[in-house]
Each structure stands twice: as structure tokens, then as C-alpha cells.
Design a protein around this motif. Structure first.
Motif, PDB file in Angstrom:
ATOM      1  N   VAL A  69      26.087 -13.892  26.090  1.00 17.72           N
ATOM      2  CA  VAL A  69      26.853 -13.250  27.157  1.00 17.72           C
ATOM      3  C   VAL A  69      28.309 -13.212  26.715  1.00 17.72           C
ATOM      4  O   VAL A  69      28.770 -14.080  25.969  1.00 17.72           O
ATOM      5  CB  VAL A  69      26.726 -13.990  28.508  1.00 17.72           C
ATOM      6  N   THR A  70      29.024 -12.196  27.166  1.00 20.51           N
ATOM      7  CA  THR A  70      30.446 -12.072  26.872  1.00 20.51           C
ATOM      8  C   THR A  70      31.198 -12.005  28.190  1.00 20.51           C
ATOM      9  O   THR A  70      30.820 -11.236  29.084  1.00 20.51           O
ATOM     10  CB  THR A  70      30.725 -10.802  26.039  1.00 20.51           C
ATOM     11  N   THR A  71      32.240 -12.816  28.321  1.00 20.00           N
ATOM     12  CA  THR A  71      32.992 -12.834  29.578  1.00 20.00           C
ATOM     13  C   THR A  71      33.747 -11.525  29.765  1.00 20.00           C
ATOM     14  O   THR A  71      34.363 -11.006  28.840  1.00 20.00           O
ATOM     15  CB  THR A  71      33.985 -14.018  29.619  1.00 20.00           C
ATOM     16  N   VAL A  72      33.665 -11.006  30.993  1.00 22.32           N
ATOM     17  CA  VAL A  72      34.363  -9.759  31.347  1.00 22.32           C
ATOM     18  C   VAL A  72      35.260  -9.943  32.572  1.00 22.32           C
ATOM     19  O   VAL A  72      35.932  -9.003  32.982  1.00 22.32           O
ATOM     20  CB  VAL A  72      33.362  -8.598  31.598  1.00 22.32           C
ATOM     21  N   TRP A  73      35.257 -11.125  33.141  1.00 20.20           N
ATOM     22  CA  TRP A  73      36.072 -11.397  34.339  1.00 20.20           C
ATOM     23  C   TRP A  73      37.537 -11.258  33.961  1.00 20.20           C
ATOM     24  O   TRP A  73      38.024 -11.940  33.066  1.00 20.20           O
ATOM     25  CB  TRP A  73      35.748 -12.790  34.848  1.00 20.20           C
ATOM     26  N   ASP A  74      38.246 -10.393  34.654  1.00 24.57           N
ATOM     27  CA  ASP A  74      39.617 -10.064  34.299  1.00 24.57           C
ATOM     28  C   ASP A  74      40.609 -10.965  35.043  1.00 24.57           C
ATOM     29  O   ASP A  74      41.259 -10.537  36.001  1.00 24.57           O
ATOM     30  CB  ASP A  74      39.903  -8.588  34.591  1.00 24.57           C
ATOM     31  N   VAL A  75      40.667 -12.212  34.590  1.00 27.12           N
ATOM     32  CA  VAL A  75      41.662 -13.167  35.111  1.00 27.12           C
ATOM     33  C   VAL A  75      42.422 -13.725  33.915  1.00 27.12           C
ATOM     34  O   VAL A  75      42.107 -13.421  32.774  1.00 27.12           O
ATOM     35  CB  VAL A  75      40.993 -14.297  35.937  1.00 27.12           C
ATOM     36  N   GLU A  76      43.422 -14.525  34.195  1.00 25.91           N
ATOM     37  CA  GLU A  76      44.253 -15.061  33.115  1.00 25.91           C
ATOM     38  C   GLU A  76      43.648 -16.334  32.523  1.00 25.91           C
ATOM     39  O   GLU A  76      43.094 -17.162  33.261  1.00 25.91           O
ATOM     40  CB  GLU A  76      45.654 -15.370  33.641  1.00 25.91           C
TER      41      GLU A  76
END
Length: 199
Positions: A69-76
Motif C-alpha cells: 500500500v502507498t500512503t495518499v493521505w494529504d497531511v503534513e
């Protein structure tokens, strides 16, 4: 002194005998569903990870998992991530809370902690764990490579309550900018739905 000690030992043995193991049989081979009662700004599992390289295969009462899986959550990457998981029971058409829940105010500090439930069911299968400990779900683009594993949701040594019927685990993740003391508008909410049976 001997009588209270014997009484305590007897009570302890009775409690151990009354402990029961339960298994949650997940009925969706994709495992995760979006939350039915999504909080504002919440996305499901696909808002957290790109799941294109991950496969789930239903194998009897277990789900076999392979891939990445690759993280896509757009947070800092500096954001603090809170996480919670609550077990809910379907009772007369309404999801009711149970006594079972876990929560942390700093998920990234505990993501690879061997004493946590998510480690038992997920992060212990992440390859190159030592290198990944500096990354978390708040590092967009991080690829988590998994060794193949089976999901077998077992609650062990449950005392004082009976689990039978339809249940769901509601997992929520929220990101906080601690410097400004502000919660990010986009959060994650996903559910795992199934039936609990006594083993």
C-alpha cells in the motif's frame, strides 16, 4: 490470612475459566468499507492508502493479504495522528457501542509497538520495519511492503460479556497541526463488518 488467600485464588481461577475467545468472521473480501455515518470531511481506506497493489483473498474464515500500500493521505509529515477503533454491535437495526475500544493520541509513536492490536493484525507484517519506523501514515507517498499474511480476527480471554451476532469495528484517524493547535479538515473513517462467534 490463609482463608482470604484461598478465596482470592479461587476467584482468579473462576475468572480464567469464564474467559471466552471469539472470532469475527469478516464477510467483505475487501475487508474495509467506508463508514456508514461518515464524519464531515472523512474519507475511507482509499483516502489513506492506494490499495491497487494489495490483494485480499477470502479463504474460509480467513482473509489472505498480499502486496503493498502507498500512503495518499494529504497531511503534513509533522502532524500528530490520533487513532481509535471501536467495536459496535447491531441491535434491532441500530449500531450500538460496546465496551471494547482502543485509542491513542499519537498513533505514529505506537504504529510499530508490539503490544498494540494493530501490530498484531497489521504492522508486524510490514517488511523492513526498522527503516519504516521513521515513517507513518502522515508521510504521503510512503510504500508499505507486506509479507503475505492472513487476517484472523480473534478476541482472546473476553470476560464479563457475550459477543454474538453482527458487529463492526470503526477505525478513525485524525491529523492535528500541533503548532497551531488545529485539526486538519480531512480525516479517515473505515469499517470492518462481520459476525462474532464463540470459539
Amino acid at each position: 490470612m490463609l482463608l482470604p488467600s484461598l478465596l482470592l485464588l479461587t476467584l482468579r481461577m473462576v475468572c480464567q475459566v469464564l474467559a471466552v475467545d471469539y472470532e469475527m468472521l469478516i464477510d467483505d473480501p475487501d475487508v474495509f468499507a467506508d463508514c456508514l455515518e461518515n464524519p464531515p470531511g472523512a474519507k475511507g481506506a482509499s483516502g489513506l492508502f492506494n490499495l491497487d497493489e494489495l490483494t485480499f483473498t477470502l479463504n474460509g474464515d480467513k482473509i489472505h493479504v498480499e502486496g503493498n500500500v502507498t500512503t495518499v493521505w494529504d497531511v503534513e509529515p509533522t502532524d500528530r495522528i490520533t487513532a481509535s477503533a471501536r467495536l459496535m454491535q447491531l441491535d434491532r437495526g441500530i449500531w450500538q457501542p460496546t465496551v471494547f475500544s482502543i485509542a491513542t493520541q499519537d498513533f505514529c509513536a505506537l504504529m510499530y509497538d508490539k503490544d498494540q492490536y494493530w501490530f498484531k493484525y497489521w504492522t508486524r507484517y510490514v517488511e523492513d520495519m526498522d527503516a519504516m519506523k521513521s515513517k507513518c501514515v502522515n508521510h504521503k507517498g510512503t510504500k508499505l511492503v507486506h509479507s503475505p499474511f492472513d487476517i484472523n480476527m480473534v478476541l482472546s480471554n473476553v470476560r464479563g460479556t457475550t459477543l454474538h451476532g453482527r458487529y463492526k469495528i470503526v477505525v478513525t484517524l485524525e491529523a492535528f497541526d500541533d503548532e497551531k493547535n488545529v485539526k486538519r479538515p480531512e480525516s479517515i473513517c473505515m469499517e470492518i463488518i462481520g459476525d462474532c462467534e464463540r470459539l
